[in-house]
Write a protein that holds these residues in place. Structure first.
Motif, mmCIF file in Angstrom:
data_model
loop_
_atom_site.group_PDB
_atom_site.id
_atom_site.type_symbol
_atom_site.label_atom_id
_atom_site.label_comp_id
_atom_site.label_asym_id
_atom_site.label_seq_id
_atom_site.Cartn_x
_atom_site.Cartn_y
_atom_site.Cartn_z
ATOM 1 N N ASP A 149 5.998 7.597 1.101
ATOM 2 C CA ASP A 149 5.719 8.258 2.593
ATOM 3 C C ASP A 149 4.434 9.102 2.733
ATOM 4 O OD1 ASP A 149 8.410 7.233 3.361
ATOM 5 O OD2 ASP A 149 9.408 9.107 2.337
ATOM 6 N N TYR A 150 3.749 9.274 1.514
ATOM 7 C CA TYR A 150 2.335 9.825 1.676
ATOM 8 C C TYR A 150 1.409 8.736 1.706
ATOM 9 C CZ TYR A 150 4.504 14.063 -0.498
ATOM 10 O OH TYR A 150 5.459 15.042 -0.704
ATOM 11 N N LEU A 151 1.735 7.399 1.710
ATOM 12 C CA LEU A 151 0.746 6.373 1.777
ATOM 13 C C LEU A 151 0.548 5.873 3.198
ATOM 14 C CD1 LEU A 151 2.013 3.919 -0.987
ATOM 15 C CD2 LEU A 151 0.399 6.272 -1.223
ATOM 16 N N LYS A 152 -0.652 5.507 3.666
ATOM 17 C CA LYS A 152 -0.989 4.725 4.914
ATOM 18 C C LYS A 152 0.306 3.750 5.140
ATOM 19 C CE LYS A 152 -5.621 5.278 5.184
ATOM 20 N NZ LYS A 152 -6.513 5.327 3.896
ATOM 21 N N PRO A 153 0.714 3.773 6.692
ATOM 22 C CA PRO A 153 1.796 2.810 7.024
ATOM 23 C C PRO A 153 1.802 1.497 6.393
ATOM 24 C CG PRO A 153 1.099 4.041 8.742
ATOM 25 C CD PRO A 153 0.048 4.251 7.777
ATOM 26 N N LEU A 154 0.651 0.861 6.582
ATOM 27 C CA LEU A 154 0.290 -0.662 5.973
ATOM 28 C C LEU A 154 0.757 -0.908 4.679
ATOM 29 C CD1 LEU A 154 -0.451 -2.675 8.074
ATOM 30 C CD2 LEU A 154 -2.488 -2.922 6.827
ATOM 31 N N LYS A 155 0.348 0.161 3.710
ATOM 32 C CA LYS A 155 0.680 -0.104 2.341
ATOM 33 C C LYS A 155 2.182 0.367 2.292
ATOM 34 C CE LYS A 155 -0.549 0.303 -2.341
ATOM 35 N NZ LYS A 155 -1.149 1.110 -3.054
ATOM 36 N N ARG A 156 2.724 1.224 2.653
ATOM 37 C CA ARG A 156 4.157 1.645 2.853
ATOM 38 C C ARG A 156 5.095 0.307 3.162
ATOM 39 N NH1 ARG A 156 4.183 6.191 5.368
ATOM 40 N NH2 ARG A 156 4.987 5.490 7.291
ATOM 41 N N GLN A 157 4.574 -0.217 4.230
ATOM 42 C CA GLN A 157 5.227 -1.363 4.903
ATOM 43 C C GLN A 157 5.392 -2.577 3.843
ATOM 44 O OE1 GLN A 157 3.733 -2.141 8.423
ATOM 45 N NE2 GLN A 157 4.391 -0.156 9.537
#
Ligand code: K1U
Ligand code: ZN
Length: 175
Positions: A149-157
């Protein structure tokens, strides 16, 4: 003591805020014992109750890493951060609920935490280094938050998609 299965992201229990433990009884002590055994077996340096499907505010950790050093198993019930340093620290975190994925996360370098132990005794201690990173990661689990949840949305997805695939593979293997 027995091993408990660790839930893999994406799972609703991992995104839910856990409930306070109203009383430290034998059920809580058994949960803590099982979680320590599960953490050492994984192996890991921490584990929070929601990761084994229990929505209670309890975590275990042992960040002693030196070869031959005595272990320091800790059980923290209803932990609360009472102070955080302004100094930040970056650590490449992993998570037993997100196997084989690692990413840099920035958090306060030192925190003060108060909690209740398995005998119902209250404690307050300051943590630094890996202990500080780990206790914050575990308290995040109690608040339904994952390190991704601390990462950029793309990496999280990307990581979430990998976990969905991993869970499908594991379900097929188990079937
Ligand atoms: O909560 C968890 O999912 C456990 C997690 C804790 C954690 C790791 C790194 C930074 C913060 C919190 C783990 O234990 S992942 C496994 C791990 O870090 C490890 C495993 C064996 C030896 C040393 C470390
Ligand atoms: Zn984790």
């Amino acid at each position: 003591m027995s091993l408990r299965p660790i839930l893999i992201h994406h799972y609703p229990r991992l995104k839910t805020v856990a409930d306070a433990v109203p009383e430290v009884d034998d059920t809580i002590r058994r949960l803590a014992d099982d979680m320590l055994e599960t953490m050492y077996d994984a192996p890991g340096i921490g584990l929070a109750a929601p990761q084994v499907g229990v929505g209670k505010r309890l975590l275990v950790m042992d960040c002693v890493k030196e070869e031959g050093a005595a272990p320091r198993p800790m059980v923290l019930i209803n932990p609360e951060i009472t102070w955080s340093s302004d100094d930040l620290n970056v650590y490449e975190e992993g998570c037993l609920s997100i196997p084989e994925q690692y990413a840099d996360v920035e958090r306060p370098a030192e925190v003060r935490v108060k909690w209740t132990d398995v005998d119902g005794k209250d404690h307050e201690e300051q943590f630094d280094g890996l202990w500080a990173t780990c206790v914050q990661h575990e308290i995040d689990h109690l608040d339904g938050k994952l390190f991704i949840d601390y990462l950029k949305p793309l990496k999280r997805q990307l990581i979430t998609r990998k976990m969905v695939k991993l869970k499908k593979e594991r379900a097929r293997e188990g079937a």
